[in-house]
Motif scaffolding. Structure first.
Motif, mmCIF file in Angstrom:
data_model
loop_
_atom_site.group_PDB
_atom_site.id
_atom_site.type_symbol
_atom_site.label_atom_id
_atom_site.label_comp_id
_atom_site.label_asym_id
_atom_site.label_seq_id
_atom_site.Cartn_x
_atom_site.Cartn_y
_atom_site.Cartn_z
ATOM 1 N N LYS A 222 -37.468 25.388 -1.975
ATOM 2 C CA LYS A 222 -37.396 24.784 -0.635
ATOM 3 C C LYS A 222 -38.273 25.543 0.351
ATOM 4 C CE LYS A 222 -32.751 22.791 -1.047
ATOM 5 N NZ LYS A 222 -31.332 22.864 -0.561
ATOM 6 N N ILE A 223 -38.258 26.869 0.245
ATOM 7 C CA ILE A 223 -39.088 27.682 1.138
ATOM 8 C C ILE A 223 -40.565 27.390 0.901
ATOM 9 C CG2 ILE A 223 -39.824 30.057 1.644
ATOM 10 C CD1 ILE A 223 -36.894 30.910 1.050
ATOM 11 N N LYS B 178 -42.821 17.089 12.475
ATOM 12 C CA LYS B 178 -42.819 17.461 11.049
ATOM 13 C C LYS B 178 -42.836 18.982 10.893
ATOM 14 C CE LYS B 178 -43.494 15.075 7.804
ATOM 15 N NZ LYS B 178 -42.603 14.476 6.780
ATOM 16 N N TYR B 179 -43.631 19.652 11.733
ATOM 17 C CA TYR B 179 -43.711 21.106 11.675
ATOM 18 C C TYR B 179 -42.364 21.728 12.027
ATOM 19 C CZ TYR B 179 -45.069 25.887 12.722
ATOM 20 O OH TYR B 179 -45.146 27.258 12.742
ATOM 21 N N ALA B 180 -41.732 21.222 13.068
ATOM 22 C CA ALA B 180 -40.448 21.776 13.524
ATOM 23 C C ALA B 180 -39.376 21.601 12.448
ATOM 24 C CB ALA B 180 -40.018 21.094 14.822
ATOM 25 N N ARG B 181 -39.358 20.423 11.813
ATOM 26 C CA ARG B 181 -38.358 20.192 10.760
ATOM 27 C C ARG B 181 -38.614 21.103 9.554
ATOM 28 N NH1 ARG B 181 -38.715 14.937 12.777
ATOM 29 N NH2 ARG B 181 -40.403 14.358 11.351
ATOM 30 N N GLU C 230 -36.091 28.209 7.492
ATOM 31 C CA GLU C 230 -35.146 29.200 8.012
ATOM 32 C C GLU C 230 -33.765 29.039 7.353
ATOM 33 O OE1 GLU C 230 -35.343 28.479 12.168
ATOM 34 O OE2 GLU C 230 -37.188 29.660 12.465
ATOM 35 N N GLU C 231 -33.346 27.795 7.150
ATOM 36 C CA GLU C 231 -32.060 27.555 6.486
ATOM 37 C C GLU C 231 -32.093 28.035 5.035
ATOM 38 O OE1 GLU C 231 -31.268 23.426 6.872
ATOM 39 O OE2 GLU C 231 -30.656 23.544 8.989
ATOM 40 N N ASP D 7 -30.850 34.722 1.193
ATOM 41 C CA ASP D 7 -30.323 36.058 1.471
ATOM 42 C C ASP D 7 -28.855 36.152 1.052
ATOM 43 O OD1 ASP D 7 -30.601 38.733 2.787
ATOM 44 O OD2 ASP D 7 -29.038 37.902 4.079
ATOM 45 N N LYS D 8 -28.097 35.087 1.310
ATOM 46 C CA LYS D 8 -26.668 35.058 0.959
ATOM 47 C C LYS D 8 -26.465 35.086 -0.554
ATOM 48 C CE LYS D 8 -24.725 31.099 1.375
ATOM 49 N NZ LYS D 8 -24.172 29.870 1.978
#
Length: 223
Positions: free
Chosen positions: A85-86, A109-112, A118-119, A125-126
């Motif tokens: 996804k990243i 599109k960039y913002a999404r 980030e999600e 990390d979790k």
């Protein structure tokens, strides 16, 4: 008279010995009772071969090892998904990177894509922090598994049965672990137990937690 008594004693001993079931016979009886409890067509069960060997392992460690392994594999699958996804989000961000000529559509599109990245990074990390508990359980139970003293019997068993509503005649092969008196046993399909042994060997040969994680990553990739 003395000779006759000795002869009778020997004959009685031979009769008693011949009437005592062998370990293979004891194992087959217990396995048949066990298998018939869940076979689709219980009456179709036919034993083909049985081999009984002394057991020097702690079978109570098998299920915890399998459970910890499944949890580690699940976490690695989630980690792989987050990494994909990243990567996908970064590709979209490169395509729609804002400049002085960006349209409203491109900025959206960039913002999404940035939000998705980030999600995914937060989830990554979790999940990356979680395997420590499963690794500790895995190593602890692998050490327990190597008990090193006789505590029952390992029984390799091959058989035939009818399986499913179509009543297909198929061969089966399982390994059973029985107590010393052949009163209780647990069984595993041979392919599943072979996978289990591979995990135990990987943990035995590992020099660090990273080695264990790498083993599961490779296994997860092959799936």
């Amino acid at each position: 008279m003395k000779k006759a008594i000795i002869t009778l004693f020997c004959a009685a001993a031979l009769i008693a010995t011949s009437c005592t079931p062998s370990n293979e016979e004891k194992a087959e009886k217990l396995i048949e009772e066990t298998l018939k409890g869940y076979l689709f067509h219980p009456d179709s069960y036919k034993p083909l071969s049985t081999r009984v060997d002394s057991m020097f392992i702690d079978v109570t460690a098998i299920e915890p090892i399998m459970k910890a392994s499944d949890e580690i594999e699940d976490l690695i699958s989630k980690i792989n998904s987050c990494e994909r996804k990243i990567e996908s989000a970064e590709t979209s961000m490169d395509i729609y990177a804002p400049d002085g000529y960006s349209s409203r559509y491109s900025r959206g599109k960039y913002a999404r894509a940035k939000e998705e990245k980030e999600e995914a990074e937060a989830d990554l990390d979790k999940y990356t922090k979680k395997p420590s508990g499963q690794l500790a359980s895995l190593k602890e139970n692998v050490a327990k598994y190597h008990k090193g003293e006789f505590n029952g019997w390992a029984v390799s068993h091959r058989f035939r049965m009818l399986d499913g509503p179509g009543a297909i005649d198929i061969p089966g092969e399982m390994i059973f672990f029985c107590d010393e008196e052949f009163t209780n046993c647990i069984g595993y399909e041979i392919y599943k137990f072979e996978n289990f042994i591979e995990i135990v060997e990987a943990v035995d040969e590992a020099t660090s937690d990273d080695d264990i994680i790498d083993y599961f990553k490779e296994d997860n990739f092959l799936l």
